[in-house]
Design an enzyme around this catalytic site. Structure first.
Site, short mmCIF file in Angstrom:
data_model
loop_
_atom_site.label_atom_id
_atom_site.label_comp_id
_atom_site.label_asym_id
_atom_site.label_seq_id
_atom_site.Cartn_x
_atom_site.Cartn_y
_atom_site.Cartn_z
N HIS B 64 43.86 34.68 41.34
CA HIS B 64 42.53 35.26 41.15
C HIS B 64 41.55 34.74 42.21
O HIS B 64 40.86 33.75 42.02
CB HIS B 64 42.02 34.91 39.74
CG HIS B 64 40.89 35.75 39.29
ND1 HIS B 64 40.76 36.17 37.99
CD2 HIS B 64 39.81 36.25 39.95
CE1 HIS B 64 39.67 36.90 37.86
NE2 HIS B 64 39.06 36.94 39.04
N ASN B 98 37.94 44.09 44.08
CA ASN B 98 36.55 44.56 44.08
C ASN B 98 35.85 44.36 45.41
O ASN B 98 34.77 43.81 45.50
CB ASN B 98 35.74 43.92 42.94
CG ASN B 98 35.61 42.42 43.07
OD1 ASN B 98 36.39 41.80 43.79
ND2 ASN B 98 34.63 41.84 42.41
N ASP B 158 39.22 43.69 37.98
CA ASP B 158 38.43 42.48 37.75
C ASP B 158 36.99 42.61 38.24
O ASP B 158 36.73 43.11 39.32
CB ASP B 158 39.06 41.27 38.42
CG ASP B 158 38.25 40.03 38.11
OD1 ASP B 158 38.14 39.69 36.93
OD2 ASP B 158 37.68 39.44 39.05
N ASN B 284 30.91 34.82 35.41
CA ASN B 284 31.49 35.79 34.48
C ASN B 284 32.99 35.53 34.37
O ASN B 284 33.68 35.65 35.37
CB ASN B 284 31.21 37.20 35.02
CG ASN B 284 31.86 38.29 34.18
OD1 ASN B 284 32.62 38.02 33.26
ND2 ASN B 284 31.58 39.53 34.52
N ASP B 311 39.32 32.17 40.29
CA ASP B 311 38.19 33.11 40.30
C ASP B 311 37.17 32.68 41.37
O ASP B 311 35.95 32.77 41.15
CB ASP B 311 37.52 33.21 38.92
CG ASP B 311 36.68 34.49 38.80
OD1 ASP B 311 36.67 35.29 39.76
OD2 ASP B 311 36.03 34.67 37.75
N HIS B 315 29.34 33.65 47.30
CA HIS B 315 28.17 34.52 47.45
C HIS B 315 27.28 33.96 48.55
O HIS B 315 27.20 32.75 48.73
CB HIS B 315 27.35 34.56 46.15
CG HIS B 315 28.00 35.35 45.06
ND1 HIS B 315 28.13 36.72 45.11
CD2 HIS B 315 28.58 34.96 43.90
CE1 HIS B 315 28.75 37.14 44.02
NE2 HIS B 315 29.04 36.11 43.26
#
Ligand SMILES: [Zn+2]
Lengths: 338, 447
Positions: B64, B98, B158, B284, B311, B315
């Site tokens: 992930h 994504n 996801d 999240n 995950d 950013h």
């Protein structure tokens, strides 16, 4: 204590000091010359990311009575349309040498970000953030209640507290920053608080708050109550299925004429009714209740200026005791708990 | 593809490493493989690596990872994200779908796969979107992605939940044709509209819209039943609640083919941190309560949760330098995963290093159907391994990381365990704790 961000964690000592100072400020307000030179040469910025003429003019009047220079800054941007960033706005205010920033924001926690991010050196006063807190509203409510409670006891308001006072706070607790700030502050001042709301308008986790919770306004009245604070409820909440209809809400949780009469039947002659405004007459409060002698709505507005003068004066003169901001107390990893 | 950096077939002799934390031994790496393992190895011409005090583990495999390319190269690129992975001890990552455009066609997954191969730091296995544009309306061309050069086996929307139960059922059934697995981001959308943080005592005080545990648990309950009904493989991304653990335990006891992952941050951090309103803690699924953290650790220890998934979600700083409600969700994780898991699971005595290898390497490789990864450290196996100094202590400094993301919730925290070296198909991508050089096509490690 450099900022006023929340009443959660506000010590009894500082709360009483703000209320006592507000009494002195109120006395100034009764003089012919209502102005004090205390903040001459200091700059207070009203930074409003959300419209609230009532709150802004109250802070503006407070700052001006203390002879501060006031700048009103209505920032663009909302939860849907992103405008100028908080950081850029803060740095602009820093460049303007703001001594205090009064911030109103639609996002919970925005005043904390402003105070703790290092973007700005000014004292920060939370004038309402999202569904989090509205500490000066709670302070003016407490000020109003303390005057009433002291008058009944025949003691001076200054130095007093709310020990023994039974206060019901009724309405949309879930979305109310006024309710949150009042629960913490009124409890700190010694009152016993009961929240009254439909179960859908109470937050999950409310069971950990220092208050009682009821779904039944009538039984709370019957048990005896010294003050009732009605919270604004927005009819739009109906669309999100928080309650079936405004009519049903009003019947079960509104302070209507029947409940006003009930106070008399119960012999609760000294019970007062508070509302932070603006009121939805006919929804959470009837006109008869809002306009009755029990209503403190106009006194609350008047007291708001005194309380905000006190907060500005005490923060900018460094006259409050140090205490950790709420955000700092538990900011650790879970390890201590595990 | 040939590059000027092609290296001759270098060999490495790792001396004195404790394989899976067991007895000290030596490993000889040559031609991209482990050629020998034993106490008395010597090899003329091999570069000797002193691994006294170090633990040798199979290279970590992340199921992930958000590499952000194509489309959000300001946040991360395949190059920077895989550098971060190598530094964190990984030899393979699964790149989530994504991106922009979404990885929902053979063309996009092949592009990501090729970028990963060109970078040469780790194996990049693209994850294919389940639905076109992650919109949850129509199945993406899953078969075309499976048949592409990227050989996709893991499919996930996801970031979004495949919330339509019929579409989820069809996806689970369809990927059986090529031994695929659906990795579900379990988040009931209606129950989480506008949600900002875990719903509970802290959200009540902070006035942030609650994200109830039931929004995760109800989807997991539905999906394990669907997986049972159609006899398919299901993987649950980033399990975050004690209730989810209970449902998974029940499903596994019934023999349902479900696997589950937990992130390092959900093993250590709680929603108490949100009291600061610092968006570095916005993620999240959200950080939960201490009871959830404890349940997740126990589930990972007893096998109810199978793997660690980072995950990793970098950013740009402006996405976090703002009000909580405006901030993006996500945390970086590749360069802290090993240390956080050591801290939360190994140093607490819940897991040993062999278990660590299972949850970070062999099981994720098996779920993703990676044949060259997650293998035992034995002669003849691909030389994908990491040397860890478990006694090291370091303070997390996001500025010093290889990822572009500065959004680490562990910044300033002292953590145990350091990656000393990572070997990716025999190529030391990390040496002496620093990035070394990537594998070049036709170079040392080609096998
Ligand atoms: Zn996810």
């Amino acid at each position: 204590m450099r900022h006023l961000l929340a009443t959660e964690g506000l010590s009894l000592e500082n709360a009483v000091r703000i209320l006592d100072t507000a009494e002195e400020m109120a006395a100034v307000g009764e003089r012919e010359i209502k102005k004090l030179p205390a903040l001459r040469g200091r700059t207070v910025v009203n930074l409003f990311f959300e419209d609230s003429t009532r709150t802004r003019i109250s802070f503006e009047a407070a700052a001006k009575r203390l002879s501060a220079d006031v700048i009103n800054f209505a920032a663009k941007g909302s939860s849907v349309s992103k405008g100028e960033s908080l950081k850029d706005t803060a740095q602009t205010l820093e460049a303007m040498s703001a001594d205090a920033v009064v911030i109103r924001h639609w996002a919970s926690g925005a005043p904390h970000r402003l105070a703790e991010s290092g973007w700005i050196n000014a004292a920060v006063i939370n004038a309402g953030d999202g569904t989090h807190e509205h500490p000066t509203q709670a302070l003016l409510d407490a000020f109003t209640l303390r005057r009433h409670w002291s008058r009944l006891a025949g003691t001076p308001s200054a130095g007093g507290n709310l020990a023994g006072m039974r206060i019901a706070v009724a309405g949309d607790v879930l979305h109310s920053r006024v309710a949150r700030s009042n629960v913490w502050l009124l409890q700190t001042l010694g009152a016993s608080v009961t929240l009254v709301a439909p179960p859908t308008l109470l937050p999950v986790g409310v069971e950990a708050w220092p208050c009682e919770v009821s779904y039944d306004l009538d039984s709370v009245l019957d048990r005896g109550v010294d003050a009732i604070m009605m919270l604004r409820v927005q009819a739009e909440r109906m669309q999100a299925s928080f309650f079936p209809s405004p009519r049903e809400y009003s019947r079960r949780w509104g302070f209507d004429d029947a409940r006003l009469a009930r106070l008399d039947e119960l012999g609760l002659a000294d019970t007062v009714i508070l509302h932070p405004g603006p009121m939805n007459r006919g929804l959470e409060i009837s006109s008869a209740a809002a306009d009755s002698p029990r209503s403190t709505v106009l006194a609350q507005v008047r007291n708001g200026v005194s309380v905000r003068m006190a907060a500005l004066y005490l923060l900018l003169s460094g006259n409050l005791h140090p205490e950790p901001a709420p955000g700092h107390r538990a900011a650790t990893t879970s390890e201590t708990a595990l | 593809m040939s590059t000027p950096h092609d290296t001759p077939a270098a060999s490495y002799l790792i001396r004195g490493a404790a394989v899976l934390g067991g007895a000290r031994t030596n490993l000889l790496l040559a031609g991209g493989r482990i050629t020998d393992v034993g106490p008395q190895l010597s090899a003329a011409g091999a570069t000797v690596i002193d691994a006294e005090g170090l633990v040798a583990l199979p290279g970590m495999v992340d199921l992930h990872t958000h590499l952000r390319e194509p489309g959000r190269e300001d946040a991360e690129t395949v190059e920077t994200g895989t550098r971060a992975a190598a530094r964190g001890g990984f030899t393979a990552v699964h790149a989530m779908a994504n991106s922009s455009p979404v990885a929902d066609t053979a063309g996009v997954v092949e592009q990501v796969h090729a970028l990963g191969a060109d970078a040469g730091w780790v194996d990049v296995r693209p994850v294919g979107a389940v639905t076109v544009g992650l919109a949850g309306k129509q199945l993406a061309e899953l078969g075309a992605m499976a048949d592409s050069r990227a050989r996709v086996r893991v499919f996930s929307d996801d970031g979004m939940c495949v919330s339509d139960p019929l579409l989820m059922r069809r996806a689970l059934e369809y990927v059986k044709a090529f031994d695929g697995v659906i990795a579900q981001h379990a988040q009931e959308p209606r129950l989480t509209e506008g949600a900002q943080m875990n719903e509970g005592k802290v959200s009540a005080v902070l006035g942030l819209a609650g994200w109830p545990a039931v929004a995760e648990e109800s989807i997991i309950a539905r999906d394990v039943l669907l997986a049972q009904h159609v006899g398919s493989r299901l993987h649950i991304c980033h399990v975050s609640t004690a209730g989810s653990v209970e449902i998974l335990r029940w499903a596994k006891a019934r023999g349902i083919q479900v696997t589950a992952e937990v992130t390092p941050h959900h093993l250590l951090l709680t929603d108490e941190l949100v009291r600061s309103y610092d968006p570095v803690y916005k993620v999240n699924p959200p950080l939960r309560a201490a009871e959830d953290v404890q349940a997740l650790r126990e589930a990972l220890a007893d096998g109810t949760i199978d793997v660690i998934g980072t995950d990793h979600a970098p950013h740009p700083s402006e996405a976090k330098d703002c009000e909580w409600a405006q901030a993006a969700m996500g945390m970086t994780g590749l360069e802290t995963a090993l240390s956080v898991v050591q801290h939360a699971m190994v140093e607490t005595g819940l897991l040993g290093w062999a278990d660590f290898a299972r949850i970070t390497s062999s099981t994720p490789a098996r779920i993703g159907r990676l044949t060259d990864q997650g293998r035992p450290l034995e002669a003849g196996e691909p030389a994908n391994l990491v040397l860890v100094d478990p006694s090291a202590r370091w303070t997390v400094d996001p500025q010093a990381m290889a990822t572009k993301g500065r959004n680490s919730p562990f910044r300033g925290t002292e953590l145990p365990g350091a990656v000393v070296a990572t070997f990716f198909r025999g190529q030391p991508t990390v040496l002496d704790g620093k990035l070394n050089s990537p594998l070049r096509a036709g170079g040392a490690g080609s096998i």
